[in-house]
Motif scaffolding. Structure first.
Motif, PDB file in Angstrom:
ATOM      1  N   ALA A  60      87.521  41.922  32.455  1.00 61.74           N
ATOM      2  CA  ALA A  60      86.373  42.815  32.595  1.00 61.74           C
ATOM      3  C   ALA A  60      86.139  43.606  31.319  1.00 61.74           C
ATOM      4  CB  ALA A  60      86.586  43.754  33.779  1.00 61.74           C
ATOM      5  N   GLU A  61      87.197  44.096  30.705  1.00 64.29           N
ATOM      6  CA  GLU A  61      87.056  44.851  29.456  1.00 64.29           C
ATOM      7  C   GLU A  61      86.488  43.973  28.347  1.00 64.29           C
ATOM      8  OE1 GLU A  61      89.850  47.456  26.347  1.00 64.29           O
ATOM      9  OE2 GLU A  61      90.750  46.411  28.042  1.00 64.29           O
ATOM     10  N   ASN A  62      86.910  42.716  28.296  1.00 72.29           N
ATOM     11  CA  ASN A  62      86.460  41.809  27.243  1.00 72.29           C
ATOM     12  C   ASN A  62      84.974  41.465  27.353  1.00 72.29           C
ATOM     13  OD1 ASN A  62      88.906  41.618  25.934  1.00 72.29           O
ATOM     14  ND2 ASN A  62      89.563  39.773  27.024  1.00 72.29           N
ATOM     15  N   TYR A  63      84.456  41.399  28.580  1.00 69.19           N
ATOM     16  CA  TYR A  63      83.077  40.931  28.757  1.00 69.19           C
ATOM     17  C   TYR A  63      82.092  42.028  29.165  1.00 69.19           C
ATOM     18  CZ  TYR A  63      84.799  36.247  28.074  1.00 69.19           C
ATOM     19  OH  TYR A  63      85.362  35.121  27.510  1.00 69.19           O
ATOM     20  N   LEU A  64      82.568  43.218  29.456  1.00 70.13           N
ATOM     21  CA  LEU A  64      81.678  44.315  29.808  1.00 70.13           C
ATOM     22  C   LEU A  64      80.711  44.591  28.657  1.00 70.13           C
ATOM     23  CD1 LEU A  64      81.149  46.407  32.069  1.00 70.13           C
ATOM     24  CD2 LEU A  64      82.673  47.955  30.834  1.00 70.13           C
ATOM     25  N   HIS A  65      79.439  44.756  28.995  1.00 65.12           N
ATOM     26  CA  HIS A  65      78.348  45.038  28.044  1.00 65.12           C
ATOM     27  C   HIS A  65      77.916  43.814  27.233  1.00 65.12           C
ATOM     28  CE1 HIS A  65      78.879  49.126  29.202  1.00 65.12           C
ATOM     29  NE2 HIS A  65      80.041  49.263  28.594  1.00 65.12           N
ATOM     30  N   THR A  66      78.453  42.640  27.531  1.00 67.40           N
ATOM     31  CA  THR A  66      77.943  41.425  26.888  1.00 67.40           C
ATOM     32  C   THR A  66      76.462  41.268  27.216  1.00 67.40           C
ATOM     33  OG1 THR A  66      80.079  40.290  26.992  1.00 67.40           O
ATOM     34  CG2 THR A  66      78.109  38.904  26.832  1.00 67.40           C
ATOM     35  N   PRO A  67      75.616  40.930  26.241  1.00 68.72           N
ATOM     36  CA  PRO A  67      74.184  40.777  26.520  1.00 68.72           C
ATOM     37  C   PRO A  67      73.925  39.688  27.567  1.00 68.72           C
ATOM     38  CG  PRO A  67      74.571  40.862  24.159  1.00 68.72           C
ATOM     39  CD  PRO A  67      75.918  40.755  24.804  1.00 68.72           C
ATOM     40  N   TYR A  68      72.935  39.928  28.400  1.00 67.24           N
ATOM     41  CA  TYR A  68      72.517  38.931  29.368  1.00 67.24           C
ATOM     42  C   TYR A  68      71.662  37.877  28.662  1.00 67.24           C
ATOM     43  CZ  TYR A  68      70.441  36.695  33.432  1.00 67.24           C
ATOM     44  OH  TYR A  68      70.052  35.773  34.359  1.00 67.24           O
ATOM     45  N   LEU A  69      71.941  36.607  28.937  1.00 69.03           N
ATOM     46  CA  LEU A  69      71.164  35.508  28.377  1.00 69.03           C
ATOM     47  C   LEU A  69      71.057  34.408  29.420  1.00 69.03           C
ATOM     48  CD1 LEU A  69      69.788  34.146  25.897  1.00 69.03           C
ATOM     49  CD2 LEU A  69      72.042  33.186  25.344  1.00 69.03           C
ATOM     50  N   TRP A  70      69.831  34.090  29.797  1.00 69.53           N
ATOM     51  CA  TRP A  70      69.613  33.023  30.779  1.00 69.53           C
ATOM     52  C   TRP A  70      70.193  31.711  30.241  1.00 69.53           C
ATOM     53  CZ3 TRP A  70      67.775  33.066  35.701  1.00 69.53           C
ATOM     54  CH2 TRP A  70      67.449  31.834  36.270  1.00 69.53           C
ATOM     55  N   GLY A  71      71.079  31.103  31.002  1.00 69.16           N
ATOM     56  CA  GLY A  71      71.708  29.858  30.585  1.00 69.16           C
ATOM     57  C   GLY A  71      72.884  30.042  29.653  1.00 69.16           C
ATOM     58  N   GLY A  72      73.248  31.282  29.319  1.00 67.99           N
ATOM     59  CA  GLY A  72      74.330  31.534  28.374  1.00 67.99           C
ATOM     60  C   GLY A  72      75.704  31.371  28.994  1.00 67.99           C
ATOM     61  N   THR A  84      78.716  32.211  26.851  1.00 63.79           N
ATOM     62  CA  THR A  84      79.717  32.813  25.971  1.00 63.79           C
ATOM     63  C   THR A  84      79.480  34.312  25.871  1.00 63.79           C
ATOM     64  OG1 THR A  84      78.535  32.792  23.840  1.00 63.79           O
ATOM     65  CG2 THR A  84      79.548  30.717  24.560  1.00 63.79           C
ATOM     66  N   ALA A  85      80.424  35.004  25.250  1.00 61.74           N
ATOM     67  CA  ALA A  85      80.305  36.449  25.059  1.00 61.74           C
ATOM     68  C   ALA A  85      79.241  36.809  24.039  1.00 61.74           C
ATOM     69  CB  ALA A  85      81.656  37.040  24.650  1.00 61.74           C
ATOM     70  N   TRP A  86      78.598  35.831  23.409  1.00 63.84           N
ATOM     71  CA  TRP A  86      77.429  36.108  22.583  1.00 63.84           C
ATOM     72  C   TRP A  86      76.201  36.322  23.471  1.00 63.84           C
ATOM     73  CZ3 TRP A  86      78.435  37.320  17.780  1.00 63.84           C
ATOM     74  CH2 TRP A  86      79.572  36.789  17.168  1.00 63.84           C
ATOM     75  N   GLY A  87      76.295  35.910  24.725  1.00 60.34           N
ATOM     76  CA  GLY A  87      75.210  36.056  25.682  1.00 60.34           C
ATOM     77  C   GLY A  87      75.471  35.143  26.859  1.00 60.34           C
ATOM     78  N   LEU A  88      75.430  35.683  28.066  1.00 59.45           N
ATOM     79  CA  LEU A  88      75.709  34.848  29.238  1.00 59.45           C
ATOM     80  C   LEU A  88      74.927  35.336  30.443  1.00 59.45           C
ATOM     81  CD1 LEU A  88      77.785  36.910  30.764  1.00 59.45           C
ATOM     82  CD2 LEU A  88      79.531  35.708  29.500  1.00 59.45           C
ATOM     83  N   CYS A 136      74.846  35.294  35.001  1.00 54.97           N
ATOM     84  CA  CYS A 136      75.801  35.650  36.052  1.00 54.97           C
ATOM     85  C   CYS A 136      76.788  34.533  36.353  1.00 54.97           C
ATOM     86  CB  CYS A 136      75.048  36.083  37.306  1.00 54.97           C
ATOM     87  SG  CYS A 136      74.041  34.790  38.091  1.00 54.97           S
ATOM     88  N   SER A 137      76.277  33.301  36.485  1.00 51.88           N
ATOM     89  CA  SER A 137      77.160  32.190  36.835  1.00 51.88           C
ATOM     90  C   SER A 137      77.970  31.724  35.636  1.00 51.88           C
ATOM     91  CB  SER A 137      76.354  31.031  37.429  1.00 51.88           C
ATOM     92  OG  SER A 137      75.270  30.676  36.586  1.00 51.88           O
ATOM     93  N   GLY A 138      77.476  31.980  34.416  1.00 52.68           N
ATOM     94  CA  GLY A 138      78.274  31.707  33.233  1.00 52.68           C
ATOM     95  C   GLY A 138      79.499  32.605  33.187  1.00 52.68           C
ATOM     96  N   LEU A 139      79.327  33.865  33.598  1.00 55.75           N
ATOM     97  CA  LEU A 139      80.452  34.806  33.642  1.00 55.75           C
ATOM     98  C   LEU A 139      81.480  34.382  34.679  1.00 55.75           C
ATOM     99  CD1 LEU A 139      81.632  37.561  32.678  1.00 55.75           C
ATOM    100  CD2 LEU A 139      80.354  38.620  34.554  1.00 55.75           C
ATOM    101  N   SER A 140      81.022  33.978  35.860  1.00 53.49           N
ATOM    102  CA  SER A 140      81.976  33.572  36.893  1.00 53.49           C
ATOM    103  C   SER A 140      82.686  32.272  36.526  1.00 53.49           C
ATOM    104  CB  SER A 140      81.292  33.457  38.256  1.00 53.49           C
ATOM    105  OG  SER A 140      80.130  32.660  38.194  1.00 53.49           O
ATOM    106  N   GLN A 141      82.003  31.380  35.807  1.00 56.18           N
ATOM    107  CA  GLN A 141      82.681  30.177  35.295  1.00 56.18           C
ATOM    108  C   GLN A 141      83.806  30.555  34.338  1.00 56.18           C
ATOM    109  OE1 GLN A 141      79.825  27.435  33.527  1.00 56.18           O
ATOM    110  NE2 GLN A 141      80.062  26.057  35.255  1.00 56.18           N
ATOM    111  N   LEU A 142      83.541  31.510  33.443  1.00 53.14           N
ATOM    112  CA  LEU A 142      84.570  31.958  32.508  1.00 53.14           C
ATOM    113  C   LEU A 142      85.761  32.548  33.259  1.00 53.14           C
ATOM    114  CD1 LEU A 142      82.385  33.573  29.704  1.00 53.14           C
ATOM    115  CD2 LEU A 142      83.972  31.675  29.398  1.00 53.14           C
TER     116      LEU A 142
END
Length: 294
Positions: free
Chosen positions: A180-192, A194-198, A200-206
């Motif tokens: 959670a600390e690593n990915y908190l505040h990562t920009p939202y990106l449709w279809g993303g 990675t931590a450059w932009g992701l 909701c389902s990209g986050l859960s896959q990670l």
């Protein structure tokens, strides 16, 4: 015949083509001959063979894809390919010039949320590309070498070589607070993805594939993930919460980590608390537990 999920089943009646697995259902269509390729750089997959169409997912550098059909010259500049990501079977269109990467040899894999690839073994060197967790590169040496204060991996990139800081390949803790600390505040990106932009389902896959001890692979989209998880009545930390077109990761019974377009970033919400939390609670479809994998 049940309705096909065209996000993962390759049939296009307009072009008259079908993947081999569906040949029996569409005998009048031309059967495609898939071949495996690898992404060169962080590669966007689009809804149509057109760069102006929405991104539906991404392939990471060195990640395997299946080319189903090439569409050269139809949509200049350059050609496009209809491809499938092999790790989750998702379909999209990618530029042909992004599929030139060879299979990684003696690969080193990026383990941190995001990193850079450098032209020389120095933090002051020119950045060649950015890399997300899971990107794989071919190593040119059997071990990293020390240059100044740091260890660097010499890797193949394009027609030449590049350098990856050894810190980028050291896996972080796989616990939920660290994630959670690593990915908190990562920009939202449709279809993303990675931590450059992701998204909701990209986050859960990670989260599902966060370390060597959790090799679970979730499908790409929230509804597919809902169907792939084991329903639970009372969530524990690490379980997934599902909503129409959305998914989050539970940090406890009510607090949830999720990538969302409301804040355009990864945030923590408490279900039922505040205006947004109440909206989420009202749309809650249920909770799911990710399997441990093989």
């Amino acid at each position: 015949m049940s309705e096909l999920d065209l996000r993962v089943r390759a049939v296009n009646t307009e072009r008259g083509v079908v993947e081999p697995a569906l040949e029996g259902q569409f005998p009048a269509l031309r059967v495609l001959a898939p071949r495996t390729v690898y992404a060169a750089g962080q590669l966007a997959l689009h809804a149509r063979p057109d760069g102006a169409s929405p991104q539906v997912t991404e392939a990471l550098h060195g990640e395997a894809l299946e080319v189903l059909e090439e569409l050269p010259g139809e949509h200049p500049p350059g050609g496009w390919a209809w491809v499938r990501t092999l790790h989750d079977g998702y379909l999209g269109y990618a530029r042909l010039d992004g599929l030139s990467g060879p299979a990684p040899v003696r690969p080193v894999t990026v383990q941190v949320p995001r990193s850079h690839l450098f032209a020389a073994p120095s933090i002051k060197a020119r950045v060649l590309t950015r890399l997300g967790r899971g990107a794989a590169l071919s190593t040119l040496d059997s071990h990293p070498a020390r240059h100044g204060e740091y260890l660097w991996w010499r890797v193949a990139f394009g027609e030449g070589e590049a350098y990856l800081h050894d810190a980028a390949v050291q896996p972080p803790s796989g616990d939920l607070p660290t994630f959670a600390e690593n990915y908190l505040h990562t920009p939202y990106l449709w279809g993303g993805r990675t931590a450059w932009g992701l998204d909701c389902s990209g986050l859960s896959q990670l989260w599902a594939g966060r370390d060597a001890h959790s090799r679970s692979r979730l499908p790409r989209d929230a509804d597919q993930q809902h169907a792939a998880t084991t329903p639970v009545e009372k969530p524990e930390a690490g379980d997934l919460a599902f909503f129409p077109g959305h998914v989050g990761i539970m940090l406890g019974e009510r607090r949830m980590l999720h990538a969302n377009a409301t804040h355009l970033r990864v945030t923590v919400e408490t279900l039922g608390e505040g205006e947004y939390g109440r909206r989420l609670q009202a749309g809650l479809l249920g909770f799911g537990r990710v399997g441990a994998g093989p």
